[in-house]
Design an enzyme around this catalytic site. Structure first.
Site, PDB file in Angstrom:
ATOM      1  N   HIS A 115       0.874  -1.179   0.000  1.00 52.35           N
ATOM      2  CA  HIS A 115       0.000   0.000   0.000  1.00 52.35           C
ATOM      3  C   HIS A 115       0.916   1.237   0.000  1.00 52.35           C
ATOM      4  O   HIS A 115       2.035   1.176   0.506  1.00 52.35           O
ATOM      5  CB  HIS A 115      -0.822  -0.056   1.293  1.00 52.35           C
ATOM      6  CG  HIS A 115      -1.857   1.009   1.445  1.00 52.35           C
ATOM      7  ND1 HIS A 115      -1.559   2.284   1.869  1.00 52.35           N
ATOM      8  CD2 HIS A 115      -3.194   0.984   1.249  1.00 52.35           C
ATOM      9  CE1 HIS A 115      -2.681   2.990   1.932  1.00 52.35           C
ATOM     10  NE2 HIS A 115      -3.685   2.225   1.558  1.00 52.35           N
ATOM     11  N   ASP A 138       3.393  -4.301   7.971  1.00 49.38           N
ATOM     12  CA  ASP A 138       2.161  -3.527   7.841  1.00 49.38           C
ATOM     13  C   ASP A 138       1.012  -4.513   8.078  1.00 49.38           C
ATOM     14  O   ASP A 138       0.690  -5.330   7.209  1.00 49.38           O
ATOM     15  CB  ASP A 138       2.106  -2.920   6.441  1.00 49.38           C
ATOM     16  CG  ASP A 138       0.782  -2.230   6.157  1.00 49.38           C
ATOM     17  OD1 ASP A 138      -0.164  -2.396   6.957  1.00 49.38           O
ATOM     18  OD2 ASP A 138       0.671  -1.556   5.117  1.00 49.38           O
ATOM     19  N   GLN A 145      -4.218  -5.085   7.430  1.00 48.49           N
ATOM     20  CA  GLN A 145      -5.256  -6.019   6.957  1.00 48.49           C
ATOM     21  C   GLN A 145      -5.111  -7.394   7.603  1.00 48.49           C
ATOM     22  O   GLN A 145      -5.788  -8.334   7.171  1.00 48.49           O
ATOM     23  CB  GLN A 145      -5.186  -6.157   5.424  1.00 48.49           C
ATOM     24  CG  GLN A 145      -5.360  -4.852   4.656  1.00 48.49           C
ATOM     25  CD  GLN A 145      -6.786  -4.295   4.689  1.00 48.49           C
ATOM     26  OE1 GLN A 145      -7.713  -4.899   5.238  1.00 48.49           O
ATOM     27  NE2 GLN A 145      -6.963  -3.111   4.131  1.00 48.49           N
ATOM     28  N   LYS A 150     -10.023  -0.258  10.986  1.00 50.04           N
ATOM     29  CA  LYS A 150     -10.202  -1.440  10.125  1.00 50.04           C
ATOM     30  C   LYS A 150     -10.547  -2.673  10.942  1.00 50.04           C
ATOM     31  O   LYS A 150     -10.562  -3.790  10.426  1.00 50.04           O
ATOM     32  CB  LYS A 150      -8.927  -1.697   9.320  1.00 50.04           C
ATOM     33  CG  LYS A 150      -8.646  -0.634   8.260  1.00 50.04           C
ATOM     34  CD  LYS A 150      -7.511  -1.053   7.386  1.00 50.04           C
ATOM     35  CE  LYS A 150      -6.947   0.056   6.545  1.00 50.04           C
ATOM     36  NZ  LYS A 150      -7.836   0.558   5.496  1.00 50.04           N
ATOM     37  N   CYS A 169      -4.890   2.586  -3.440  1.00 46.54           N
ATOM     38  CA  CYS A 169      -3.617   3.105  -2.891  1.00 46.54           C
ATOM     39  C   CYS A 169      -2.492   2.099  -3.084  1.00 46.54           C
ATOM     40  O   CYS A 169      -1.669   1.883  -2.184  1.00 46.54           O
ATOM     41  CB  CYS A 169      -3.749   3.485  -1.420  1.00 46.54           C
ATOM     42  SG  CYS A 169      -4.979   4.729  -1.114  1.00 46.54           S
TER      43      CYS A 169
HETATM   44  N1  C6P Z   1      -6.214   0.583   3.029  1.00 43.70           N
HETATM   45  C1  C6P Z   1      -8.113   0.193   1.577  1.00 43.70           C
HETATM   46  O1  C6P Z   1      -9.236   0.447   1.156  1.00 43.70           O
HETATM   47  P1  C6P Z   1      -4.650   3.963   7.286  1.00 43.70           P
HETATM   48  O2  C6P Z   1      -5.292   4.815   6.238  1.00 43.70           O
HETATM   49  O3  C6P Z   1      -3.371   4.580   7.777  1.00 43.70           O
HETATM   50  O4  C6P Z   1      -5.565   3.545   8.373  1.00 43.70           O
HETATM   51  O5  C6P Z   1      -4.264   2.593   6.564  1.00 43.70           O
HETATM   52  C2  C6P Z   1      -3.376   2.600   5.487  1.00 43.70           C
HETATM   53  C3  C6P Z   1      -3.156   1.220   4.978  1.00 43.70           C
HETATM   54  C4  C6P Z   1      -1.918   0.649   5.127  1.00 43.70           C
HETATM   55  N2  C6P Z   1      -1.675  -0.619   4.750  1.00 43.70           N
HETATM   56  C5  C6P Z   1      -2.622  -1.366   4.185  1.00 43.70           C
HETATM   57  C6  C6P Z   1      -2.304  -2.777   3.809  1.00 43.70           C
HETATM   58  C7  C6P Z   1      -3.899  -0.851   3.998  1.00 43.70           C
HETATM   59  O6  C6P Z   1      -4.849  -1.612   3.447  1.00 43.70           O
HETATM   60  C8  C6P Z   1      -4.176   0.489   4.366  1.00 43.70           C
HETATM   61  C9  C6P Z   1      -5.514   1.109   4.109  1.00 43.70           C
HETATM   62  C10 C6P Z   1      -7.538   1.040   2.691  1.00 43.70           C
HETATM   63  O7  C6P Z   1      -7.456  -0.744   1.151  1.00 43.70           O
HETATM   64  C11 C6P Z   1      -7.611   2.494   2.367  1.00 43.70           C
HETATM   65  S1  C6P Z   1      -6.631   2.914   0.968  1.00 43.70           S
END
Ligand code: C6P
Length: 418
Positions: free
Chosen positions: A131, A208, A211, A234, A373
């Site tokens: 991401h 990371d 997910q 999430k 993203c």
């Molecule tokens: N993915 C998706 O729809 P934040 O925004 O900081 O809470 O998370 C960022 C992020 C980082 N790593 C991974 C693997 C992610 O999936 C995400 C967020 C969302 O897939 C929003 S783009």
């Protein structure tokens, strides 16, 4: 390089209808098939109640008030930290730093750890599955320091190509920054094997876990990763709160990320000394209600059971793959259901993903369409965007049926238009 982890050992079937009753939105919008939890989940009443209790009965700042409600707020905030530490099996509660989200957690490491550990010609290994949150901070660090980025590629099935890993690693490698689960393909990466290889080469590993932590049991001691980042929103928690786990010996040596109140021991006119971890990394008034809400989220997910959530999602994924495969002109990206978690990405020939999303919305089916993203991954897949359905504990087989029916209607509509 493969690794088998049993995410299902304490599995018991979910009572999905009872779970749905815990989430007010499903009563508010009864026909909603919410298939976008990978972007942000829904919130159970218990989490909102915990935050309301803070606002209604003990709202105050933390770590400074010498009066009862401030002590209560401090206590609840620190209890939330303990709950998070238990959830990921962190050896010490002080290894859990509250941030705003995954993105901020990764930036914290890139700035703070990166500023003292990365130099010109050092190498940071990333993967094609990342991401932007786990790409851009490292690009910025590389630009500041003259370090180089190397990429572990993916196979046609959307799995990491581990045959490349040993060639990528050398004495120049200082860090591997890798996603646990791809937000686009759902691929579950064998983090333990990556950590073993990285450590053998003298490199650290940042995971990371945006997910993964919401969907199955993640144990930082078992993974032996050096840093792990995830977001509250999430995992049924509030927005505005995230977590950085870091091994004590690393966090203690790292300089602060942001300066200000709460992160100091003493301040002189020209110089300051800093508080111990985790306070050193929590400058200013934090997201107090949200951290308390995250504590309630951990209670909720633990009570439902992460193993049960994982098995439920696996069933939905398998069913979704079977049904989607029957749709004419569909391309499903990524590995087989048993190699992934929670998401299915696809495209339908001749219909732009945004049109698919718009048409599904008219049938109260919420999915995400776009680059998610992950633009380098889109380039690798040779697409500009995909449609993505993502599942969580409150989704049902009927939600998948409604998705597939909506897609068939979209096909009919687009054929008529063209
Ligand atoms: N993915 C998706 O729809 P934040 O925004 O900081 O809470 O998370 C960022 C992020 C980082 N790593 C991974 C693997 C992610 O999936 C995400 C967020 C969302 O897939 C929003 S783009």
């Amino acid at each position: 390089m493969t690794q088998k982890t049993d995410y299902t050992s304490d599995y018991r079937p979910l009572d999905v209808q009872a779970i749905r009753e815990d989430f007010p939105i499903f009563a508010e919008i009864p026909p909603l098939a919410f298939l976008d939890s990978a972007a942000s989940t829904q919130t159970p009443r218990a989490v909102v109640d915990a935050m309301d209790a803070y606002y209604d009965t003990y709202r105050s700042n933390i770590h400074r008030g010498i009066y009862r409600i401030s002590e209560e707020a401090t206590d609840q905030y620190e209890k939330a930290r303990q709950k998070v530490a238990r959830l990921i099996n962190a050896p010490r509660t002080t290894e859990v730093v509250f941030t705003r989200n995954t993105t901020e957690s990764i930036n914290l490491v890139a700035y703070s750890w990166g500023s003292v550990n990365i130099q010109q010609a050092d190498e940071i290994v990333l993967t094609e599955l990342e991401h932007h949150s786990n790409l851009v901070p490292w690009q910025m660090l590389a630009q500041r320091t003259g370090a180089n980025l190397r990429y572990l590629e993916i196979t046609e099935q959307g799995l990491l190509d581990f045959t490349q890993l040993h060639d990528l690693l050398s004495e120049k490698t200082k860090l591997i920054a890798i996603t646990h689960v791809s937000n686009v393909l759902g691929t579950i990466n064998p983090i333990q094997s990556v950590v073993e290889a990285a450590h053998a080469a003298g490199a650290k590993v940042l995971v990371d876990a945006a997910q993964s932590v919401p969907h199955f049991h993640v144990d930082v001691q078992q993974l032996d990763c050096d840093f792990l980042a995830f977001s509250g929103h999430k995992m049924c928690g509030p927005t505005g709160v995230g977590v950085l786990y870091g091994k004590s010996e690393l966090l203690e040596e790292m300089p602060p990320f942001l300066g200000g109140g709460s992160m100091i021991r003493s301040v002189e006119r020209d110089i300051s000394t800093y508080a111990d971890v985790p306070a050193k990394f929590e400058a200013g008034t934090p997201s107090i209600a949200e951290a308390i809400g995250l504590g309630a989220t951990v209670d909720y997910l633990t009570q439902v059971g992460l193993a049960s959530i994982h098995v439920h999602e696996q069933e939905l994924l398998k069913y979704a793959h079977d049904r989607l495969r029957d749709i004419d002109g569909i391309t499903i990206y990524g590995p087989a259901p048993h190699q992934k978690s929670g998401v299915v990405s696809f495209n339908i020939e001749g219909i732009h993903p945004h049109d698919v999303a718009g048409i599904l919305d008219t049938h109260n089916v919420a999915i995400r369409a776009g680059h998610h993203c992950a633009q380098p991954l889109m380039k690798k897949l040779d697409v500009i965007a995909t449609v993505r359905a993502s599942f969580y504990l409150y989704n049902t087989i009927e939600d998948v049926d409604r998705l597939c029916e909506g897609l068939q209607k979209a096909q009919i509509l687009m054929t008529r238009r063209n």
